[in-house]
Scaffold this active site. Sequence first.
Site, PDB file in Angstrom:
ATOM      1  N   LYS A 118       0.934  -1.259  -0.104  1.00  0.00           N
ATOM      2  CA  LYS A 118      -0.061   0.020  -0.243  1.00  0.00           C
ATOM      3  C   LYS A 118       0.813   1.191  -0.088  1.00  0.00           C
ATOM      4  O   LYS A 118       1.848   1.188   0.390  1.00  0.00           O
ATOM      5  CB  LYS A 118      -0.830   0.029   1.243  1.00  0.00           C
ATOM      6  CG  LYS A 118      -2.039   0.885   1.167  1.00  0.00           C
ATOM      7  CD  LYS A 118      -3.067  -0.021   0.550  1.00  0.00           C
ATOM      8  CE  LYS A 118      -4.416   0.811  -0.109  1.00  0.00           C
ATOM      9  NZ  LYS A 118      -5.560  -0.139  -0.497  1.00  0.00           N
ATOM     10  N   ASP A 158      -6.923   4.159  -4.719  1.00  0.00           N
ATOM     11  CA  ASP A 158      -7.427   4.012  -3.476  1.00  0.00           C
ATOM     12  C   ASP A 158      -8.240   5.181  -3.157  1.00  0.00           C
ATOM     13  O   ASP A 158      -8.321   6.013  -4.412  1.00  0.00           O
ATOM     14  CB  ASP A 158      -6.600   3.327  -2.513  1.00  0.00           C
ATOM     15  CG  ASP A 158      -7.216   2.738  -1.047  1.00  0.00           C
ATOM     16  OD1 ASP A 158      -7.524   1.624  -1.102  1.00  0.00           O
ATOM     17  OD2 ASP A 158      -7.336   3.877   0.150  1.00  0.00           O
ATOM     18  N   GLY A 230     -20.577   6.630   1.613  1.00  0.00           N
ATOM     19  CA  GLY A 230     -19.599   7.212   0.700  1.00  0.00           C
ATOM     20  C   GLY A 230     -20.361   7.226  -0.646  1.00  0.00           C
ATOM     21  O   GLY A 230     -21.298   6.708  -1.280  1.00  0.00           O
ATOM     22  N   PHE A 231     -19.664   7.977  -1.490  1.00  0.00           N
ATOM     23  CA  PHE A 231     -20.039   8.283  -2.724  1.00  0.00           C
ATOM     24  C   PHE A 231     -18.849   8.371  -3.725  1.00  0.00           C
ATOM     25  O   PHE A 231     -18.738   8.987  -4.904  1.00  0.00           O
ATOM     26  CB  PHE A 231     -20.751   9.677  -3.060  1.00  0.00           C
ATOM     27  CG  PHE A 231     -20.271  10.646  -2.628  1.00  0.00           C
ATOM     28  CD1 PHE A 231     -19.472  11.720  -3.535  1.00  0.00           C
ATOM     29  CD2 PHE A 231     -20.428  11.381  -1.333  1.00  0.00           C
ATOM     30  CE1 PHE A 231     -19.010  12.765  -3.105  1.00  0.00           C
ATOM     31  CE2 PHE A 231     -20.045  12.556  -0.709  1.00  0.00           C
ATOM     32  CZ  PHE A 231     -19.123  13.278  -1.543  1.00  0.00           C
ATOM     33  N   GLY A 232     -17.758   7.574  -3.383  1.00  0.00           N
ATOM     34  CA  GLY A 232     -16.365   7.420  -4.141  1.00  0.00           C
ATOM     35  C   GLY A 232     -16.945   6.303  -5.355  1.00  0.00           C
ATOM     36  O   GLY A 232     -18.120   5.854  -5.523  1.00  0.00           O
ATOM     37  N   ASN A 233     -15.685   5.854  -5.949  1.00  0.00           N
ATOM     38  CA  ASN A 233     -15.982   4.820  -7.004  1.00  0.00           C
ATOM     39  C   ASN A 233     -16.554   3.465  -6.505  1.00  0.00           C
ATOM     40  O   ASN A 233     -17.297   2.599  -7.209  1.00  0.00           O
ATOM     41  CB  ASN A 233     -14.383   4.581  -7.577  1.00  0.00           C
ATOM     42  CG  ASN A 233     -14.260   3.478  -8.490  1.00  0.00           C
ATOM     43  OD1 ASN A 233     -14.901   3.571  -9.607  1.00  0.00           O
ATOM     44  ND2 ASN A 233     -13.263   2.517  -8.004  1.00  0.00           N
ATOM     45  N   ALA A 235     -18.694   2.987  -3.731  1.00  0.00           N
ATOM     46  CA  ALA A 235     -19.979   3.070  -3.662  1.00  0.00           C
ATOM     47  C   ALA A 235     -20.769   3.100  -4.712  1.00  0.00           C
ATOM     48  O   ALA A 235     -21.964   2.497  -5.078  1.00  0.00           O
ATOM     49  CB  ALA A 235     -20.393   4.224  -2.963  1.00  0.00           C
ATOM     50  N   TRP A 236     -20.291   3.906  -5.906  1.00  0.00           N
ATOM     51  CA  TRP A 236     -20.999   3.861  -7.192  1.00  0.00           C
ATOM     52  C   TRP A 236     -21.217   2.558  -7.859  1.00  0.00           C
ATOM     53  O   TRP A 236     -22.163   2.273  -8.183  1.00  0.00           O
ATOM     54  CB  TRP A 236     -20.041   4.794  -8.202  1.00  0.00           C
ATOM     55  CG  TRP A 236     -20.380   4.953  -9.580  1.00  0.00           C
ATOM     56  CD1 TRP A 236     -21.415   5.381 -10.053  1.00  0.00           C
ATOM     57  CD2 TRP A 236     -19.796   4.174 -10.679  1.00  0.00           C
ATOM     58  NE1 TRP A 236     -21.501   5.210 -11.386  1.00  0.00           N
ATOM     59  CE2 TRP A 236     -20.391   4.467 -11.780  1.00  0.00           C
ATOM     60  CE3 TRP A 236     -18.461   3.507 -10.681  1.00  0.00           C
ATOM     61  CZ2 TRP A 236     -20.011   3.881 -13.236  1.00  0.00           C
ATOM     62  CZ3 TRP A 236     -17.978   2.977 -11.843  1.00  0.00           C
ATOM     63  CH2 TRP A 236     -18.880   3.240 -13.169  1.00  0.00           C
TER      64      TRP A 236
HETATM   65  O1  2IT Z   1      -7.988  -1.574  -1.252  1.00  0.00           O
HETATM   66  C1  2IT Z   1      -7.769  -2.088  -2.289  1.00  0.00           C
HETATM   67  O2  2IT Z   1      -7.912  -3.481  -2.474  1.00  0.00           O
HETATM   68  C2  2IT Z   1      -7.487  -1.390  -3.339  1.00  0.00           C
HETATM   69  N1  2IT Z   1      -7.571  -0.045  -3.299  1.00  0.00           N
HETATM   70  C3  2IT Z   1      -7.209  -1.851  -4.797  1.00  0.00           C
HETATM   71  C4  2IT Z   1      -5.738  -2.069  -5.048  1.00  0.00           C
HETATM   72  C5  2IT Z   1      -5.284  -2.863  -6.268  1.00  0.00           C
HETATM   73  O3  2IT Z   1      -4.197  -3.011  -6.550  1.00  0.00           O
HETATM   74  O4  2IT Z   1      -6.083  -2.824  -7.316  1.00  0.00           O
END
Ligand code: 2IT
Length: 441
Positions: A118, A158, A230-233, A235-236
């Site tokens: 990460k 993320d 949430g209204f990010g990717n 949640a969408w």
């Molecule tokens: O928390 C996750 O699994 C992600 N943000 C996606 C990570 C990824 O490498 O697609």
Amino acid sequence: MSRLQAKYPGESEYLQAVQEVLESIEDVYNQHPEFEKARIVERMVEPDRIFTFRVTWTDDKGEVRTNLGYRVQFNSAIGPYKGGLRFHRAVTPSMLKFLGFEQTFKNALTTLPMGGAKGGSDFDPAGKSDAEIMRFCQAFMLELWRCIGPDQDIPAGDVGVGGREIGFLNGMYQKLAREYHTGVLTGKGMTWGGSILRPEATGFGALYFTQHLLHKAGKDIKDKTVAISGFGNVAWGAVKKAMQLGAKVVAISGPDGVCHVPDGMTAEMNDYMLEMRASNRNMVEDLATRFPGKAKFIAGKKAWSIPCDIALPCAFQNELSEDDARELKANGCWCCCEVSNMGCQPGAIHFFQHNGVLFAPGKAVNAGGVATSGLEMTQNAQHLSWTAQEVDDRLHQIMQSIHEQCVRYGTQADGSIDYVKGANIAGFMKVANAMLEQGII
Ligand code: 2IT
């Protein structure tokens, strides 16, 4: 745990994530003296390495700004490091260590060969212009590019990092590395190596997992009411698939409050969430302003205050407290599938599990995102693109396999399924055995 607490005081998210896993695997670990002999737990809880770097960029007023950037390469026992980048003002090494640790187990569950990582920055995207976002991403990649590579470490998005940011990051990587392969980041645009369905994949996968969980419990998602934060990717994608499966999304929340949608979200409302996200305003109230009469905004309240059958936290870690869990249950909720990473506080999980609310953890429920990143890597390596049907079929199979692994390792003596234990033990066994077979390194 007490040794880790003394060593890393204040790293609360990291300690919380480790504690949950260690509690789950205790019995299994004690049945395998070979794990103890190789000190698997002591090795697994520490990241392989952490890169920390300064990121300096210039804002639109010409002022020089400095942020911190990180990449936590957690575990590579089953494949190259893989995991997202988070841009958020609250990012700390503790947050990225917890996310990298979780990612290791999640990636193991996907059935694909990916290790855990990460990264990110304490850069706050709120209110920044496109040009500022671009300059920050370029400055960030100026340092990050030496840490990553298509066979070493493959970042993705993320919180705060979507298609736009991946574009700026990829452009700078190619400029610096003079390598024009498409495999060093995932979540790319469709014309430069991206996979169809990657934007939807986390939400779609979460709903496929929920379907399997409900099926196992003798229930069906059709006509059920769903509350989403949430209204990010993520949640969408979750709203889109929930609607396709015949569920009614009656609540959607943001940092400013919740929108109650008694008749359920429509496709038009869901697509408006993309515009809200792109605006960087981070306010869900805009939905009620745009759709008066359909969505009612309640300031300062969470999605968990709206009566629903199924709760899907899709925002941030620890967003659902024990009090929220009690309120959900009191209002009739009987299922919570965690879509955000560690979205529920330990007290909330405990309450759900002891009060008859079906619960599954993020590392199983949200693994469809990174799994589809893995499918993007496969397509890149093959130099071709699959159809939506092919990607969707594989995502479906992967989510089914993750559910089966949870059932295999999480079925209790009384026949009930502890999905937290199931996911943690399944992920642990795979990574632990891979480490064991590769020696003391
Ligand atoms: O928390 C996750 O699994 C992600 N943000 C996606 C990570 C990824 O490498 O697609």
